[in-house]
Structures are given as structure tokens and as C-alpha cells.
Design a protein around this motif. Structure first.
Motif: not given
Length: 474
Positions: A318-326, A380-385
Motif C-alpha cells: 500500500m505504501a506506493p499509494s502515498g507517493f502517488a498522492m504526492m 484523492t490528492g487532486l481533490a484534497f489539493g
């Protein structure tokens, strides 16, 4: 004039990149604190000789104190300064980490976790501070990256916590958290400039804080405990009735207070209101993924659909998902600059829906689920930004922190509802095998489709945001 002073201070004290790095680290620390205890949940009843229904509060309490603390910290930040309140928010995290690390019983553990939960408010405070101290051309990318820090902390928290528990000790988790929080405190104190801020000497809305806190406690506790206490039980019904009554009384009071905790006249502005409503559905969609995919990975292969991973292995997948968000944060900022935050929010919600669609089709593949989680996290990253930009463009400067914190509370409500709904879906479709309840493939697929639907609803709601919010105004 105030903005020019703030920029001058920034240029003469810290580089924008340094400011962003420190505040993003604070956000990651806050998010990591929320997830670090998850690998420990199953062991807490043995460690403290307590009932699982009691030890579960080690997770629940952080959601409650975080939701209650965010609007209070936000209002105080607008009054006394965002940097100052960031430092103050770190103090309960530092103290709470020490209490958890030395806890002799579950009561002290829950107390420490409750203090740690207050630090959740650092993310909206950091986003608001970025809007004040960075040059205008850096604000969009910085806000997107700061918003993604929540995903990064969550993604890193699971494998890191599992590794520490396995190779060090569970108490080491909290000593590490204590050390990181202490370092972040020093970095903020030394490297983050003091924006030009004149305190607004107005009476703090203590009654409003108590009213909102009580309403949120009743609502979130009812949602979180509904499945275990029984949705039709007197306790749950009483909590929901109490939430409605307290919310109505709180709203009546806020509209009459000269310095309300949350200015409802501002929050009912079309763009702010619609963004807050969309945030509830975004919060649901974001959290459903983090509930479903890890369970699917950890179920034994003997079920026919489980992937048989350990907690540590699951965390690494699951860790790569965090870097994808960044990674998507800069893309989101560019999209917002060209097409507006409304467009970014809609795109983010739709990308989240695509992630769920992929997960429902690739449930039997670890690589497929990893890719699906990355797609969902990018959405999620797009929406949260986009959401903080929409909120801060729609409120006056004196309400940025409190309005952004209130928006984060709306997302927290969405995550709590998601937790209850997904738990109900999985429980309702479970089968009993050798005395244990096992979620079925149908339950997981239904949960994924529910997350997909919530993301699509969020995109539809975002269409109602008016065109004027498309300006990426500072």
C-alpha cells in the motif's frame, strides 16, 4: 499591504522550499500518528488485559478529539496567529506520545491517544499558513503538496509501525513519535517566519466551542459505535437526537455571537457550502479504500480471494499509494491554475471512481490492487489539493484557518460514515468459518462499488460550484 509584509518576512527568513518542507513534514507526522496504532489494535487486549471493546477506543478517541479540536484551533489561529497555534498543537502530541509510551494500563493509553488526536488540526493550519507566507506563484503547488501529506503519512505509517512492533517494541512506536514531534516543533520555531499578524482581541466563543464539540461527539460516536451497540439501541438513537438538538442550538447561538467559532454566514455561501458537502463524500470515498484493500490483502488464500499477506507485507504493497498522492500534487496545482479548483476537484473525484472500478476488476492480484490504490490516491490528492483553495478563495482573510479547519471536519464526518457503512456491508455479507466471521467476496465488491458511487456523487456536487471560484485568487 499585509501580504507584502508577509512576503518580505518570508524572503528574509526562510526559503519557500524550506517552509513547505517543514509544514509538509508536520502534516505527515500528524497523519502518521493517526495510523501508527493500527497494527497494534489486535494486541492491545492482551497487552493491557482489557476487553477489545475498550481497547478499540485507542483508535476511536483520536477521531473524536481531532474533529472537536480542529475548528477550535482554526478559530484561535485566525485570532492569535497560525504559526503560534501550530506550535501549540504539537504540545499535546508530544505529551500524548510520552503517556502512550509509558502507559501502565489502557486508560492511560486512551488518554495519550486522545491528546495525540488534537494534532490532526496541524494540516488545515499548515495549509492556511502557506497561503499567508508564500509568494503567490508557489501557493497552489504548496497547498496541493501539504494536502497530500495526509496520504503520505497514512501510507508510510502502516509498514513503518508494523516493522517497529516486529523488530523493536510497541512502546518504541510512541517514543519515535515523540522524537519526531519534538524535531518538528524545533523546525517550525526556527525556520517558519512569523507573519505580520495583529491579534484580534475579541471574546472567544467558549459556548460555541462546547456546543460544536458536543454535537460532533454525539454524531461521530453514534456513527462509530452504531454497529457494535446496535443502530436501533436507545444509546445510538439518543446520540443522534442529541447531535441534532445540539447542532440546532449551536447554529442559533453562532448566528447571534459577535465573534462566532464558525461564521455560518460565510459557510452558507454557495461555493463554501457546496465544497463542504462534496468534502463529506470525498472523505467517504478516500477512507473506504483504506478499509477494504488492506483487509483483502491480509485474508488467507484459503478463502479463495484473500491474498495471504502479513501486516508488514500489506503495508509495503500500500505504501506506493502515498507517493502517488504526492507525485500528483504538482499536476493538480497546474490544473487548478489553468482550469480552476472546481475542475481539479471534479477530476479528482472521477479519478477516485476509476480507482475503485479497477480494484473491483483486479481483486485477485496484488499488483492490480497496488495499481488501483495508486489511482485512487492520485484522485484523492487532486481533490484534497483543490478543496482548501476553493474554501480559502471564498472566505475573508480573517476566516481562512477556521473555515479550512471546518472543511476538514466535514471530511472527518465522511470518513466516520465510511467506516460505519463499510463495516456494515462486510458484516452483513460475512460467513462463519470455524467460529470466525469472514467477509465474503460479494461484501468487498459491494464496498468498492459504494466507494465508487460516493466519488461520482462528489463530482456531481462539485458541478454546482459557481464559475467565479475558478479564479485561483490569493
Amino acid at each position: 499591504m499585509q501580504n507584502s509584509k508577509q512576503q518580505a518576512i518570508t524572503q528574509h527568513t526562510s526559503k519557500p522550499g524550506v517552509i513547505l518542507a517543514v509544514l509538509a513534514a508536520a502534516g505527515i507526522t500528524s497523519s502518521l500518528t493517526q495510523t501508527l496504532v493500527i497494527p497494534l489494535v489486535g494486541e492491545l487486549p492482551k497487552l493491557f488485559a482489557a476487553d477489545p471493546s475498550v481497547t478499540a477506543w485507542a483508535v476511536t478517541i483520536t477521531l473524536l478529539t481531532g474533529a472537536v479540536g480542529m475548528p477550535i484551533l482554526g478559530k484561535l489561529a485566525d485570532t492569535y496567529g497560525k504559526r503560534r497555534m501550530l506550535l501549540i498543537a504539537l504540545l499535546p502530541l508530544i505529551v500524548g506520545s510520552v503517556i502512550c509510551a509509558t502507559a501502565p494500563n489502557i486508560t492511560m493509553m486512551i488518554l495519550g491517544r486522545g491528546l495525540q488526536g488534537i494534532a490532526t488540526g496541524m494540516v488545515p493550519l499548515g495549509i492556511s499558513l502557506l497561503h499567508d507566507v508564500l509568494p503567490p506563484k508557489r501557493v497552489g503547488t504548496a497547498i496541493a503538496l501539504m494536502s497530500s501529506s495526509m496520504g503520505i503519512g497514512g501510507a508510510l505509517g502502516l509498514p513503518a509501525s508494523a516493522a517497529v512492533i516486529q523488530y523493536v517494541s510497541w512502546r518504541g512506536l510512541f517514543w519515535i513519535d515523540f522524537a519526531i514531534a519534538g524535531i518538528i516543533f524545533v523546525l517550525i520555531f526556527v525556520l517558519i517566519p512569523k507573519p505580520h499578524h495583529t491579534p484580534i482581541y475579541a471574546p472567544f466563543d467558549f459556548l460555541g466551542a462546547i456546543g460544536l464539540g458536543g454535537a460532533l461527539l454525539c454524531l461521530l460516536l453514534g456513527i462509530i459505535k452504531g454497529s457494535s451497540w446496535g443502530w436501533s439501541s436507545a444509546g445510538i438513537i439518543g446520540l443522534f437526537v442529541g447531535a441534532v438538538v445540539l447542532t440546532l442550538l449551536w447554529g442559533w447561538w453562532e448566528l447571534r455571537h459577535t465573534n462566532p467559532l464558525v461564521d455560518l454566514r460565510i459557510t452558507r455561501r454557495r461555493n463554501v457550502l457546496v465544497t463542504n458537502i462534496a468534502s463529506i463524500f470525498i472523505g467517504f470515498a478516500m477512507y473506504a479504500q483504506s478499509l477494504l484493500l488492506p483487509q483483502l490483502m491480509e485474508l488467507p488464500t484459503s478463502t479463495g480471494y484473500g491474498l495471504g499477506q502479513t501486516m508488514l507485507q500489506m503495508g509495503l504493497w500500500m505504501a506506493p499509494s502515498g507517493f502517488a498522492m504526492m507525485a500528483v500534487s504538482s499536476l493538480g496545482a497546474k490544473l487548478t491554475a489553468r482550469r480552476g479548483a472546481k475542475t481539479t476537484l471534479i477530476c479528482g473525484a472521477l479519478v477516485m471512481a476509476v480507482g475503485y472500478g479497477c480494484a473491483s476488476l483486479l481483486m485477485h492480484s496484488l499488483i492490480g490492487l497496488m495499481i488501483s490504490s495508486c489511482i485512487g490516491s492520485m484522485g484523492t490528492g487532486l481533490a484534497f489539493g483543490a478543496m482548501p483553495t476553493l474554501i480559502m478563495n471564498g472566505v475573508p482573510p480573517t476566516e481562512k484557518a477556521s473555515s479550512n479547519s471546518f472543511n476538514t471536519v466535514m471530511r472527518s464526518i465522511g470518513t466516520s460514515v465510511s467506516s460505519a457503512v463499510i463495516a456494515a456491508i462486510l458484516a452483513g455479507t460475512s460467513i462463519t468459518v470455524r467460529g470466525s466471521s469472514i467477509p465474503t467476496l460479494t461484501g468487498f465488491r459491494t464496498g468498492l462499488l459504494a466507494g465508487c458511487l460516493m466519488a461520482i456523487i462528489a463530482a456531481v456536487i462539485a458541478l454546482l460550484i459557481s464559475a467565479k471560484s475558478q479564479r485561483n485568487a490569493r
